[in-house]
Design a protein around this motif. Structure first.
Motif, mmCIF file in Angstrom:
data_model
loop_
_atom_site.group_PDB
_atom_site.id
_atom_site.type_symbol
_atom_site.label_atom_id
_atom_site.label_comp_id
_atom_site.label_asym_id
_atom_site.label_seq_id
_atom_site.Cartn_x
_atom_site.Cartn_y
_atom_site.Cartn_z
ATOM 1 N N ILE A 10 6.516 -23.761 6.161
ATOM 2 C CA ILE A 10 6.798 -22.237 6.184
ATOM 3 C C ILE A 10 6.998 -21.870 5.068
ATOM 4 N N SER A 11 6.991 -22.068 4.453
ATOM 5 C CA SER A 11 5.926 -21.341 3.083
ATOM 6 C C SER A 11 5.133 -20.534 2.599
ATOM 7 N N ALA A 12 4.537 -21.664 3.457
ATOM 8 C CA ALA A 12 2.953 -21.716 3.305
ATOM 9 C C ALA A 12 2.197 -20.255 3.933
ATOM 10 N N LYS A 13 1.352 -20.124 2.751
ATOM 11 C CA LYS A 13 0.636 -18.118 2.967
ATOM 12 C C LYS A 13 0.288 -18.535 4.764
ATOM 13 N N ARG A 14 0.665 -17.757 6.156
ATOM 14 C CA ARG A 14 0.106 -17.175 6.885
ATOM 15 C C ARG A 14 -0.815 -16.527 7.595
ATOM 16 N N ALA A 15 -0.304 -16.041 6.864
ATOM 17 C CA ALA A 15 -1.361 -14.420 7.361
ATOM 18 C C ALA A 15 -2.789 -14.354 6.838
ATOM 19 N N ALA A 16 -3.936 -13.743 8.018
ATOM 20 C CA ALA A 16 -4.921 -13.894 8.445
ATOM 21 C C ALA A 16 -5.792 -13.693 7.107
ATOM 22 N N PRO A 17 -7.274 -14.203 5.926
ATOM 23 C CA PRO A 17 -7.031 -14.539 4.618
ATOM 24 C C PRO A 17 -7.505 -12.483 4.427
ATOM 25 N N ASP A 18 -7.953 -12.065 5.574
ATOM 26 C CA ASP A 18 -8.222 -10.316 5.312
ATOM 27 C C ASP A 18 -7.438 -9.213 5.047
ATOM 28 N N TYR A 19 -5.780 -9.590 5.318
ATOM 29 C CA TYR A 19 -5.140 -9.421 5.692
ATOM 30 C C TYR A 19 -3.358 -8.949 4.659
ATOM 31 N N SER A 20 -3.044 -7.665 4.030
ATOM 32 C CA SER A 20 -2.398 -7.147 3.213
ATOM 33 C C SER A 20 -1.225 -6.374 4.274
ATOM 34 N N LEU A 21 -0.442 -6.231 3.443
ATOM 35 C CA LEU A 21 0.403 -5.745 4.521
ATOM 36 C C LEU A 21 0.264 -3.702 3.476
ATOM 37 N N GLU A 22 0.241 -4.291 2.417
ATOM 38 C CA GLU A 22 -0.057 -2.562 1.723
ATOM 39 C C GLU A 22 -1.272 -2.369 2.875
ATOM 40 N N ASP A 23 -2.101 -2.603 3.069
ATOM 41 C CA ASP A 23 -3.399 -2.151 3.758
ATOM 42 C C ASP A 23 -2.710 -1.785 4.940
ATOM 43 N N GLN A 24 -1.590 -1.404 5.701
ATOM 44 C CA GLN A 24 -1.397 -1.058 7.167
ATOM 45 C C GLN A 24 -1.180 -0.236 6.938
ATOM 46 N N VAL A 25 -1.424 1.148 7.617
ATOM 47 C CA VAL A 25 -1.244 2.440 7.917
ATOM 48 C C VAL A 25 0.093 3.218 8.130
ATOM 49 N N GLY A 26 1.015 1.583 9.115
ATOM 50 C CA GLY A 26 2.541 1.853 8.981
ATOM 51 C C GLY A 26 2.837 2.216 7.757
ATOM 52 N N PHE A 27 2.996 0.648 7.281
ATOM 53 C CA PHE A 27 3.402 0.857 6.287
ATOM 54 C C PHE A 27 3.549 1.956 4.573
ATOM 55 N N LEU A 28 2.649 2.357 5.298
ATOM 56 C CA LEU A 28 1.805 3.418 3.758
ATOM 57 C C LEU A 28 2.477 4.166 4.657
ATOM 58 N N LEU A 29 2.658 4.882 5.592
ATOM 59 C CA LEU A 29 3.593 6.264 5.838
ATOM 60 C C LEU A 29 4.762 5.885 5.823
ATOM 61 N N ARG A 30 4.933 4.485 6.142
ATOM 62 C CA ARG A 30 6.582 4.214 5.776
ATOM 63 C C ARG A 30 7.154 4.409 4.434
ATOM 64 N N ARG A 31 6.621 4.303 4.085
ATOM 65 C CA ARG A 31 6.389 4.317 2.168
ATOM 66 C C ARG A 31 6.552 5.867 1.635
ATOM 67 N N ALA A 32 5.909 6.193 2.375
ATOM 68 C CA ALA A 32 5.870 7.845 1.694
ATOM 69 C C ALA A 32 6.275 8.572 2.285
ATOM 70 N N TYR A 33 6.920 8.383 3.599
ATOM 71 C CA TYR A 33 7.914 8.996 4.431
ATOM 72 C C TYR A 33 9.115 8.821 3.481
ATOM 73 N N GLN A 34 9.967 7.151 2.834
ATOM 74 C CA GLN A 34 10.854 7.186 1.981
ATOM 75 C C GLN A 34 10.986 7.741 0.786
ATOM 76 N N ARG A 35 9.394 8.459 0.610
ATOM 77 C CA ARG A 35 9.435 8.514 -1.063
ATOM 78 C C ARG A 35 10.164 10.170 -0.883
ATOM 79 N N ALA A 36 9.349 10.774 0.150
ATOM 80 C CA ALA A 36 9.583 11.825 0.861
ATOM 81 C C ALA A 36 11.162 12.284 1.371
ATOM 82 N N SER A 37 11.176 11.816 1.902
ATOM 83 C CA SER A 37 12.847 11.407 2.708
ATOM 84 C C SER A 37 14.056 11.079 1.127
ATOM 85 N N SER A 38 13.852 10.679 -0.173
ATOM 86 C CA SER A 38 14.606 10.160 -0.827
ATOM 87 C C SER A 38 14.743 11.119 -1.890
ATOM 88 N N ASN A 39 13.392 12.231 -2.169
ATOM 89 C CA ASN A 39 13.401 13.456 -2.826
ATOM 90 C C ASN A 39 14.295 14.642 -2.358
#
Length: 155
Positions: A10-39
């Motif tokens: 369960i604790s082993a890394k299961r994601a594809a070697p070239d995958y990073s959540l930080e490279d996913q557009v939806g994740f980055l857009l959500r973080r940017a939205y959270q920052r703007a909304s928080s401001n």
């Protein structure tokens, strides 16, 4: 034969070697939205408003009276959500409803005098919040960001 424990699997890394959540557009857009909304919420929270409620008030300020259906589309809210926002703002006497004079079946939503006054007070605040959100970017990057986000939003 050595058994592998369930916990180590369960604790082993299961994601594809070239995958990073930080490279996913939806994740980055959500973080940017959270920052703007928080401001924004940090500044308008004292007025007991959420970002979607402010967007609703601001859109009515820009466009004038609108049907609830159109208003929901123009602020990118689902019908149930815009209904709830309208009810809350109406209860606070920031919005009013009336029949459309040309189509009596249609109910229009509009700002009250208090709603107009609140939006006019908060527009400069939102402009400051947007500037704070965009502060890490230079003018050319801001223009490019708006262009790219508009293209993504339009699909």
């Amino acid at each position: 034969m050595q058994r592998t424990s369930t916990r180590s699997i369960i604790s082993a890394k299961r994601a594809a070697p070239d995958y990073s959540l930080e490279d996913q557009v939806g994740f980055l857009l959500r973080r940017a939205y959270q920052r703007a909304s928080s401001n924004l919420v940090d500044r308008i929270g004292a007025y007991d408003l959420t970002a979607p409620q402010f967007a609703t008030l601001a859109r009515l300020y820009e466009r004038g009276a609108l049907s609830q259906n159109l208003l929901g589309r123009l602020v990118a809210m689902e019908p149930a959500n815009i209904r709830d926002v309208v009810l809350r703002l109406k209860k606070r006497r920031l919005l009013e409803t009336r029949r459309d004079p040309t189509d009596k079946r249609l109910i229009l939503i509009d700002l009250t005098i208090a709603g107009v006054a609140l939006v006019e007070q908060l527009l400069p605040v939102e402009i400051e919040c947007t500037a704070k959100t965009l502060a890490p970017l230079n003018a050319a990057e801001r223009k490019q960001l708006y262009g790219l986000l508009s293209r993504l939003a339009e699909g």
